[in-house]
Design an enzyme around this catalytic site. Structure first.
Site, PDB file in Angstrom:
ATOM      1  N   ASP A 384       0.841  -1.184   0.000  1.00 39.23           N
ATOM      2  CA  ASP A 384       0.000   0.000   0.000  1.00 39.23           C
ATOM      3  C   ASP A 384       0.884   1.245   0.000  1.00 39.23           C
ATOM      4  OD1 ASP A 384      -2.718   1.265   0.496  1.00 39.23           O
ATOM      5  OD2 ASP A 384      -1.637   1.977   2.265  1.00 39.23           O
ATOM      6  N   GLU A 420       1.755  -0.437  -5.044  1.00 38.27           N
ATOM      7  CA  GLU A 420       0.815   0.634  -5.362  1.00 38.27           C
ATOM      8  C   GLU A 420       1.712   1.855  -5.550  1.00 38.27           C
ATOM      9  OE1 GLU A 420      -3.362   2.487  -3.731  1.00 38.27           O
ATOM     10  OE2 GLU A 420      -1.767   2.151  -2.261  1.00 38.27           O
TER      11      GLU A 420
END
Length: 745
Positions: A384, A420
């Site tokens: 993330d 990401e």
């Protein structure tokens, strides 16, 4: 007097005037005997100590701390404290004989309270061991768990006023876990990247309403391991599940105040502990074994397990956040602080950012990653806001310590790594920039495909790049087409059904006045906002879903689907359901009883099977666009609706139709036996126009005939949905449809 000194003086005077010293520390209970122990490994490790005495070694890195107390809790919650007197390279450690698996524990760390310099030690706060293998208890956020006086009248300096109330009764405890499982009976699927199909899934949401899973197992790791859950994954054909965060996480205060909870889990506080709320078997260590059994069951079905991990920030938020773990161990050592050390550098939008440049923080992250691979059996990670981890001192740096350590680690460089590739800080958007070891979520693919099917692309240039592997982003440094994780939807945003049913977010249930969630949805509601009884609109929406799924699964790269999109799952227009632990987020398995949604599942499964069967759809190298055979046919060719190859002028002209020819005779590489890889050739015709179009099939030498394999204009595909057409003839492509044709002859 400086402003910070003046603030300190004002606070001191106010505390004295109002008698602001709160409850003192609890009565000290007799300490347990502590032997010197060892500084490694960090955390709590049960073992046999000197003279064959069983016990647990505790080790905590706490740079700058003045003292560390180990706190042991019995079943009634009674606390026994013991000082860790041994200090080796800033690691406080000790061996406590007789401490067995299942023992609950925490730490109290002593040091200066001086928030103006970033020092926030407060021994009144029980701290979770960053290396705890299991966590028992829930994270509520009463005032006692804050290191400062949360409700101090002058909020601008509230974070500087120390709160001396004991937090132990209100916070979860770490649990000593003993696990000697060596995974010798586990068989990892080891699916090559190019052959992968990823399925993003929430452990709780996927299993909570599944009628084939026993009620007591729904919402848990055991539920995901149940044959009924795995049967769906196998029938669908995915090769990997990407689990939304399963590290122990906490809920944010603003959610708890509204009676909500963090459902997605992007608020980690324990990087070694499986989230206890997903365990059916217990929370005093049983969650570890339950997670492992889930991984084994998935592996036995040929399905890899990828974890969505959140190492960029923690649940302790900013200076006004709670003190749960790292903030009280060494705030300055673990978090990036601004030049005003009271404040946190926030590249995540969540209040804080871990200071990954620090060796002990980097060690925490890499130790955690290796643990999940070697001891918990997982096959990869999706990071993330990975750009936040790649920052050196301030800027994103692809030579950063984090990326360098991962690249040389003998364990981590062998697993699947997905970035990401952005964060919320300046310069944080890094799509296409990560080094060759990594794959990336490709949001440019998402945007182009959404825009094409809603009629918002001015031409088809960008779509061509996205369909063929995004070579403009990834054809450098030895990267391959599978560097691109292609997706149309993800957990964050509309579901696929909502993408064609809503143009605007409807997040009222989140309690934030519909201000949360993105406004850039690139969605088209097909003529009505939200659910409707108008059959024309409903039929168009189902066709658009077929178009989007077919486009995704025919594109070069690694496709990622979101759990439930193949069933027509809806979140009722909520594009930020992070706090909706209810039917808004849970999969409605009753959708499979609807013939329309069952047909969508069957099409998705058929497309995935087609992808597995044909290597031309999952290439390991980029297309060259050049001829490799004597007949002069290229490995990739693009066609207009006139049946002519695209020219430079055609790429820049407004268009809603594109033909893509994939040659199965020019696939780079060889099979396991060294033989050339040869496959069928295909022509994919994508037409986003609102009226049918006449499309001339490319004439010989491209093909003699074409057989229709997929026709998204049809609700039911069947085994052989289409006819055979002569090359050079014109066929009618229905409005808003994809035709996949196999070359015959």
């Amino acid at each position: 007097m400086s402003s910070s000194a003046a603030e300190r003086e004002a606070v001191a005077q106010e505390r004295a005037a109002e008698g602001a010293v709160l409850n003192g520390t609890p009565r000290r209970t007799p300490g347990a005997p502590v032997w010197p122990g060892a500084p490694t490994p960090l955390g709590a490790r049960f073992r046999v100590g000197p003279d064959g005495v069983a016990g647990t070694n505790f080790a905590l890195w706490a740079g700058g701390a003045e003292a560390v107390e180990l706190c042991l809790f019995d079943d009634a919650g009674k606390e026994t404290r013991a000082k860790l007197t041994e200090l080796t390279h800033e690691i406080w450690h000790g061996f406590v004989p007789g401490v067995m698996p299942g023992q609950r524990y925490g730490f109290r760390v002593h040091g200066r309270w001086d928030p103006w310099t970033g020092a926030r030690w407060n021994p009144a706060k029980l701290l979770l061991d960053p290396y705890a293998r299991a966590v028992d208890g829930d994270f509520g956020l009463p005032p006692e768990v804050y290191g400062h006086v949360r409700d101090w009248p002058q909020q601008q300096v509230a974070d500087t006023v120390r709160d001396d109330r004991d937090s132990a009764p209100y916070v979860p405890k770490g649990v000593v876990v003993h696990d000697d499982d060596d995974w010798t009976d586990d068989r990892r699927p080891k699916t090559p990247w190019a052959d992968s199909v990823i399925y993003e899934v929430h452990v709780r949401g996927f299993t909570k309403l599944h009628p084939g899973i026993p009620e007591e197992l729904r919402g848990t790791y055991a539920g995901l391991a149940h044959p009924a859950a795995i049967e769906h994954l196998v029938k669908l054909g995915v090769t990997a599940v990407e689990l939304l965060p399963v590290h122990q996480f906490a809920h944010e205060d603003h959610l708890l105040r509204r009676g909500l909870k963090n459902y997605w889990g992007y608020n980690s506080i324990g990087y070694f502990a499986p989230h206890a709320g997903y365990a059916a078997s217990g929370t005093t260590g049983q969650q570890v074994g339950e997670f492992k059994r889930m991984v084994r069951a998935l592996h036995e079905a040929g399905i890899e397990v990828i974890l969505d991990v959140v190492y960029n920030h923690t649940a302790e938020a900013g200076e006004l956040g709670p003190t749960l773990s790292l903030k009280g161990i060494d705030n300055r050592g673990y978090y990036r602080l601004q030049s005003d050390a009271r404040r946190y550098a926030d590249y995540t939008g969540c209040g804080n950012t871990l200071h990954v440049v620090q060796p002990h923080v980097l060690r925490l992250i890499t130790d955690s990653l290796r643990y999940w691979v070697t001891e918990m059996g997982v096959d990869g990670f999706r990071f993330d806001l990975a750009a936040a981890l790649a920052r050196s001192m301030h800027d994103v740096d692809m030579l950063s310590p984090f990326l360098a350590v991962i690249a040389q680690d003998p364990v981590l460089r062998r697993v699947k790594l997905i970035a990401e590739p952005w964060d919320v800080g300046s310069g944080g958007y890094q799509v296409g920039a990560f080094p060759p070891l990594w794959t990336e979520w490709n949001d440019r693919y998402r945007n182009a495909v959404r825009d094409f099917w809603r009629g918002a692309l001015p031409d088809v240039r960008d779509l061509g790049y996205r369909l063929s592997g995004s070579s403009d982003l990834y054809a450098w440094g030895g990267r391959r087409p599978y560097a691109s994780v292609n997706f149309v939807t993800a957990h964050d945003g509309f579901t696929l059904r909502d993408l064609v049913s809503y143009e605007h977010k409807h997040n009222e249930a989140n309690g934030e006045g519909n201000r949360d969630g993105t406004d850039d949805n690139r969605a088209w509601n097909c003529g009505a906002e939200g659910e409707t009884d108008e059959e024309r609109v409903r039929a168009l929406r189902r066709r658009q879903l077929r178009n989007l799924l077919t486009t995704l699964l025919l594109s070069t790269g690694v496709p990622m689907l979101v759990a439930g999109d193949e069933l027509g799952r809806t979140q009722r227009g909520n594009n930020n359901a992070y706090c909706q632990d209810n039917e808004i987020s849970w999969l409605d398995w009753g959708l499979l009883e609807d013939p329309g949604w069952k047909a969508l599942f069957e099409l998705t499964s058929r497309l995935i099977e087609l992808r597995h069967r044909h290597p031309v759809l999952r290439r390991r190298a980029f297309f060259s666009g050049r001829a490799h055979s004597a007949d002069g046919l290229r490995d990739l060719a693009w066609f207009t609706a006139r049946g002519t190859e695209m020219t430079e002028r055609d790429w820049y002209a407004p268009a809603a139709t594109l033909g893509m020819y994939l040659s199965g005779r020019d696939i780079p590489g060889r099979d396991e036996r060294g033989a050339p890889i040869v496959d069928d050739s295909f022509l994919a015709v994508l037409h986003a126009g609102d009226r049918p179009v006449s499309f001339v099939l490319p004439a010989p030498p491209w093909a003699e005939e074409y057989e229709v394999v997929v026709d998204t204009a049809r609700e039911e595909q069947g085994e052989s949905p289409g006819a055979v057409h002569r090359a050079g003839t014109a066929i009618t492509v229905p409005a808003r449809a994809v035709l996949l044709l196999k070359v015959v002859g």
